[in-house]
Design a protein around this motif. Structure first.
Motif, PDB file in Angstrom:
ATOM      1  N   PHE A  74      21.392  23.410  17.401  1.00 14.98           N
ATOM      2  CA  PHE A  74      21.399  24.678  16.666  1.00 14.98           C
ATOM      3  C   PHE A  74      21.375  25.899  17.581  1.00 14.98           C
ATOM      4  O   PHE A  74      22.028  26.902  17.281  1.00 14.98           O
ATOM      5  CB  PHE A  74      20.219  24.729  15.689  1.00 14.98           C
ATOM      6  CG  PHE A  74      20.391  23.832  14.508  1.00 14.98           C
ATOM      7  CD1 PHE A  74      21.147  24.229  13.417  1.00 14.98           C
ATOM      8  CD2 PHE A  74      19.822  22.573  14.484  1.00 14.98           C
ATOM      9  CE1 PHE A  74      21.329  23.396  12.326  1.00 14.98           C
ATOM     10  CE2 PHE A  74      19.993  21.726  13.398  1.00 14.98           C
ATOM     11  CZ  PHE A  74      20.757  22.135  12.317  1.00 14.98           C
ATOM     12  N   ARG A  75      20.610  25.844  18.653  1.00 15.80           N
ATOM     13  CA  ARG A  75      20.517  27.004  19.531  1.00 15.80           C
ATOM     14  C   ARG A  75      21.437  26.890  20.744  1.00 15.80           C
ATOM     15  O   ARG A  75      22.159  27.823  21.079  1.00 15.80           O
ATOM     16  CB  ARG A  75      19.065  27.210  19.978  1.00 15.80           C
ATOM     17  CG  ARG A  75      18.382  28.351  19.281  1.00 15.80           C
ATOM     18  CD  ARG A  75      18.272  28.174  17.771  1.00 15.80           C
ATOM     19  NE  ARG A  75      17.382  27.101  17.383  1.00 15.80           N
ATOM     20  CZ  ARG A  75      17.113  26.765  16.123  1.00 15.80           C
ATOM     21  NH1 ARG A  75      17.699  27.411  15.116  1.00 15.80           N
ATOM     22  NH2 ARG A  75      16.288  25.781  15.841  1.00 15.80           N
ATOM     23  N   GLY A  76      21.429  25.741  21.413  1.00 18.78           N
ATOM     24  CA  GLY A  76      22.261  25.610  22.596  1.00 18.78           C
ATOM     25  C   GLY A  76      23.742  25.615  22.284  1.00 18.78           C
ATOM     26  O   GLY A  76      24.542  26.185  23.030  1.00 18.78           O
ATOM     27  N   TYR A  77      24.113  24.999  21.166  1.00 21.25           N
ATOM     28  CA  TYR A  77      25.528  24.824  20.834  1.00 21.25           C
ATOM     29  C   TYR A  77      26.004  25.796  19.753  1.00 21.25           C
ATOM     30  O   TYR A  77      26.840  26.670  20.000  1.00 21.25           O
ATOM     31  CB  TYR A  77      25.760  23.382  20.397  1.00 21.25           C
ATOM     32  CG  TYR A  77      27.182  23.060  20.013  1.00 21.25           C
ATOM     33  CD1 TYR A  77      28.210  23.185  20.935  1.00 21.25           C
ATOM     34  CD2 TYR A  77      27.495  22.629  18.726  1.00 21.25           C
ATOM     35  CE1 TYR A  77      29.525  22.887  20.585  1.00 21.25           C
ATOM     36  CE2 TYR A  77      28.798  22.325  18.370  1.00 21.25           C
ATOM     37  CZ  TYR A  77      29.814  22.455  19.301  1.00 21.25           C
ATOM     38  OH  TYR A  77      31.108  22.170  18.946  1.00 21.25           O
ATOM     39  N   LEU A  78      25.445  25.678  18.549  1.00 21.17           N
ATOM     40  CA  LEU A  78      25.984  26.437  17.420  1.00 21.17           C
ATOM     41  C   LEU A  78      25.732  27.936  17.522  1.00 21.17           C
ATOM     42  O   LEU A  78      26.539  28.729  17.027  1.00 21.17           O
ATOM     43  CB  LEU A  78      25.407  25.903  16.103  1.00 21.17           C
ATOM     44  CG  LEU A  78      25.935  24.540  15.653  1.00 21.17           C
ATOM     45  CD1 LEU A  78      25.284  24.123  14.340  1.00 21.17           C
ATOM     46  CD2 LEU A  78      27.456  24.555  15.499  1.00 21.17           C
TER      47      LEU A  78
ATOM     48  N   LYS B  25      28.652  29.209  19.239  1.00 20.75           N
ATOM     49  CA  LYS B  25      29.868  29.039  18.452  1.00 20.75           C
ATOM     50  C   LYS B  25      29.952  30.058  17.313  1.00 20.75           C
ATOM     51  O   LYS B  25      31.038  30.465  16.910  1.00 20.75           O
ATOM     52  CB  LYS B  25      29.932  27.616  17.886  1.00 20.75           C
ATOM     53  CG  LYS B  25      30.266  26.555  18.924  1.00 20.75           C
ATOM     54  CD  LYS B  25      31.672  26.751  19.468  1.00 20.75           C
ATOM     55  CE  LYS B  25      32.092  25.643  20.404  1.00 20.75           C
ATOM     56  NZ  LYS B  25      33.482  25.825  20.895  1.00 20.75           N
ATOM     57  N   SER B  26      28.807  30.461  16.782  1.00 18.19           N
ATOM     58  CA  SER B  26      28.806  31.439  15.685  1.00 18.19           C
ATOM     59  C   SER B  26      28.528  32.855  16.177  1.00 18.19           C
ATOM     60  O   SER B  26      28.133  33.725  15.399  1.00 18.19           O
ATOM     61  CB  SER B  26      27.778  31.044  14.618  1.00 18.19           C
ATOM     62  OG  SER B  26      26.474  30.970  15.161  1.00 18.19           O
ATOM     63  N   ALA B  27      28.762  33.100  17.464  1.00 17.70           N
ATOM     64  CA  ALA B  27      28.543  34.441  18.023  1.00 17.70           C
ATOM     65  C   ALA B  27      29.471  35.480  17.398  1.00 17.70           C
ATOM     66  O   ALA B  27      29.218  36.683  17.515  1.00 17.70           O
ATOM     67  CB  ALA B  27      28.728  34.414  19.539  1.00 17.70           C
ATOM     68  N   PHE B  28      30.526  35.037  16.725  1.00 19.88           N
ATOM     69  CA  PHE B  28      31.430  35.972  16.039  1.00 19.88           C
ATOM     70  C   PHE B  28      30.710  36.748  14.939  1.00 19.88           C
ATOM     71  O   PHE B  28      31.208  37.781  14.472  1.00 19.88           O
ATOM     72  CB  PHE B  28      32.620  35.212  15.443  1.00 19.88           C
ATOM     73  CG  PHE B  28      32.252  34.193  14.399  1.00 19.88           C
ATOM     74  CD1 PHE B  28      32.112  34.556  13.070  1.00 19.88           C
ATOM     75  CD2 PHE B  28      32.042  32.865  14.751  1.00 19.88           C
ATOM     76  CE1 PHE B  28      31.772  33.620  12.103  1.00 19.88           C
ATOM     77  CE2 PHE B  28      31.707  31.916  13.796  1.00 19.88           C
ATOM     78  CZ  PHE B  28      31.571  32.291  12.470  1.00 19.88           C
ATOM     79  N   LEU B  29      29.541  36.290  14.533  1.00 22.59           N
ATOM     80  CA  LEU B  29      28.771  36.978  13.496  1.00 22.59           C
ATOM     81  C   LEU B  29      28.107  38.253  14.016  1.00 22.59           C
ATOM     82  O   LEU B  29      27.566  39.031  13.228  1.00 22.59           O
ATOM     83  CB  LEU B  29      27.702  36.040  12.928  1.00 22.59           C
ATOM     84  CG  LEU B  29      28.223  34.842  12.131  1.00 22.59           C
ATOM     85  CD1 LEU B  29      27.101  33.852  11.856  1.00 22.59           C
ATOM     86  CD2 LEU B  29      28.865  35.298  10.830  1.00 22.59           C
ATOM     87  N   GLY B  30      28.124  38.445  15.324  1.00 22.80           N
ATOM     88  CA  GLY B  30      27.535  39.653  15.886  1.00 22.80           C
ATOM     89  C   GLY B  30      26.043  39.736  15.632  1.00 22.80           C
ATOM     90  O   GLY B  30      25.304  38.783  15.868  1.00 22.80           O
ATOM     91  N   ARG B  31      25.597  40.875  15.107  1.00 17.92           N
ATOM     92  CA  ARG B  31      24.165  41.073  14.886  1.00 17.92           C
ATOM     93  C   ARG B  31      23.604  40.145  13.814  1.00 17.92           C
ATOM     94  O   ARG B  31      22.388  39.976  13.704  1.00 17.92           O
ATOM     95  CB  ARG B  31      23.893  42.528  14.504  1.00 17.92           C
ATOM     96  CG  ARG B  31      24.431  42.933  13.137  1.00 17.92           C
ATOM     97  CD  ARG B  31      24.103  44.377  12.804  1.00 17.92           C
ATOM     98  NE  ARG B  31      24.703  45.301  13.748  1.00 17.92           N
ATOM     99  CZ  ARG B  31      24.501  46.624  13.716  1.00 17.92           C
ATOM    100  NH1 ARG B  31      23.702  47.142  12.801  1.00 17.92           N
ATOM    101  NH2 ARG B  31      25.096  47.400  14.588  1.00 17.92           N
ATOM    102  N   TRP B  32      24.480  39.557  13.017  1.00 19.70           N
ATOM    103  CA  TRP B  32      24.026  38.633  11.977  1.00 19.70           C
ATOM    104  C   TRP B  32      23.856  37.209  12.492  1.00 19.70           C
ATOM    105  O   TRP B  32      23.415  36.329  11.759  1.00 19.70           O
ATOM    106  CB  TRP B  32      25.017  38.639  10.806  1.00 19.70           C
ATOM    107  CG  TRP B  32      24.992  39.923  10.049  1.00 19.70           C
ATOM    108  CD1 TRP B  32      25.883  40.955  10.148  1.00 19.70           C
ATOM    109  CD2 TRP B  32      24.019  40.336   9.089  1.00 19.70           C
ATOM    110  NE1 TRP B  32      25.536  41.986   9.314  1.00 19.70           N
ATOM    111  CE2 TRP B  32      24.389  41.632   8.652  1.00 19.70           C
ATOM    112  CE3 TRP B  32      22.872  39.747   8.560  1.00 19.70           C
ATOM    113  CZ2 TRP B  32      23.649  42.335   7.709  1.00 19.70           C
ATOM    114  CZ3 TRP B  32      22.131  40.445   7.621  1.00 19.70           C
ATOM    115  CH2 TRP B  32      22.524  41.722   7.206  1.00 19.70           C
ATOM    116  N   ASN B  33      24.205  36.976  13.738  1.00 14.82           N
ATOM    117  CA  ASN B  33      24.158  35.612  14.263  1.00 14.82           C
ATOM    118  C   ASN B  33      22.746  35.040  14.250  1.00 14.82           C
ATOM    119  O   ASN B  33      22.537  33.884  13.871  1.00 14.82           O
ATOM    120  CB  ASN B  33      24.722  35.587  15.688  1.00 14.82           C
ATOM    121  CG  ASN B  33      25.036  34.179  16.161  1.00 14.82           C
ATOM    122  OD1 ASN B  33      25.314  33.287  15.364  1.00 14.82           O
ATOM    123  ND2 ASN B  33      24.985  33.976  17.461  1.00 14.82           N
TER     124      ASN B  33
END
Length: 272
Positions: A191-195, A198-206
């Motif tokens: 969840f933290r190391g990988y995803l 990968k979901s960094a496209f969410l920006g401040r909502w990540n």
């Protein structure tokens, strides 16, 4: 107050150009990839829910394998923890993303230890987190637990090893150690190391999305874990601050052992 906030940020945050590079370079980019990785947060939990909490599927699994109920559930959890959470991200990073083997620990946040984050700062965050969450656990978590437990689809089955501490901790010590290590190491790698990258496209909502989906992922423990949707935000927040998987793994261990014991004592022991 205005001068205190930047000082607090400098205290809590650690810069890591490699972390930022991986998040920028390997985040999901197409709409399909973004939807897939958001679904990836929930898929392993849905599989465990179907295999254990859905009674006809569970009964069929027992007949097919010939295993006793607790052993069957244990096998599923070990498979998800070590197969999906730990092995799958490594294989995807290597063969889908083309990352060299030597760079995979770096991507996951395992290359450079954070000594401050793993020692005094970790203890400081743990103490503050514990003090702040005790009122939440008393006045929010407990009513939510009781409400969710009334919904048949959400209720943990009586045969589930998560129904009671006695059932969960009744395995032989080696089995239990493998399960617990897989829990706080496997979940943080996934969840933290990988995803979270990968979901960094969410920006401040990540950070909030990572924390919320992590809590929701536990479909097989809904009354126990969905009420923790606010406290679980600390895990992605800590990863965002320190950019080290070692810190969140150790913090997860502290939560499982120390925080849980403090909450149990405060709510059911000397706290009432």
């Amino acid at each position: 107050m205005l001068t205190f906030a930047p000082s607090l940020r400098r205290l809590l945050r650690r810069s890591d150009a490699r972390y930022d590079y991986y998040a920028a370079q390997y985040q999901a980019r197409t709409p399909a990839a973004r939807a897939w990785y958001l679904a990836f947060y929930l898929l392993p939990g849905l599989l465990v829910y179907a295999a254990i909490n859905v009674a006809p599927v569970y009964a069929a699994g027992l007949r097919l394998t010939g295993l006793a109920g607790p052993v069957y559930q244990y096998a599923w959890l070990i498979g998800i923890t070590y197969g999906w959470h730990l092995l799958l991200p490594v294989l995807v990073l290597r063969y889908a993303d083309g990352l060299p083997w030597r760079d995979i620990p770096d991507f996951l946040g395992l290359r450079r230890p954070d000594w401050a984050g793993c020692t005094w700062l970790l203890l400081l965050v743990f103490v503050v987190f514990t003090l702040l969450t005790l009122p939440y656990m008393r006045y929010v978590q407990q009513p939510l637990y009781q409400w969710l437990d009334q919904v048949p689809a959400f209720r943990i089955p009586a045969y589930s090893i998560f129904k009671s501490a006695e059932a969960l901790y009744g395995f032989p010590p080696v089995w239990l150690a493998l399960l617990l290590i897989g829990n706080f190491v496997g979940e943080e790698v996934y969840f933290r190391g990988y995803l979270q990258k990968k979901s960094a496209f969410l920006g401040r909502w990540n950070v909030p999305v990572n924390g919320v989906l992590f809590a929701v992922y536990h479909f097989f423990q809904i009354p126990q874990t969905w009420p923790l949707v606010v406290p679980t935000l600390i895990f992605p927040l800590l990863m965002h601050w320190r950019k080290s998987l070692y810190v969140v793994i150790l913090f997860h261990l502290l939560i499982n052992l120390g925080w849980s014991a403090v909450v149990q004592w405060a709510l059911y022991g000397g706290g009432q």
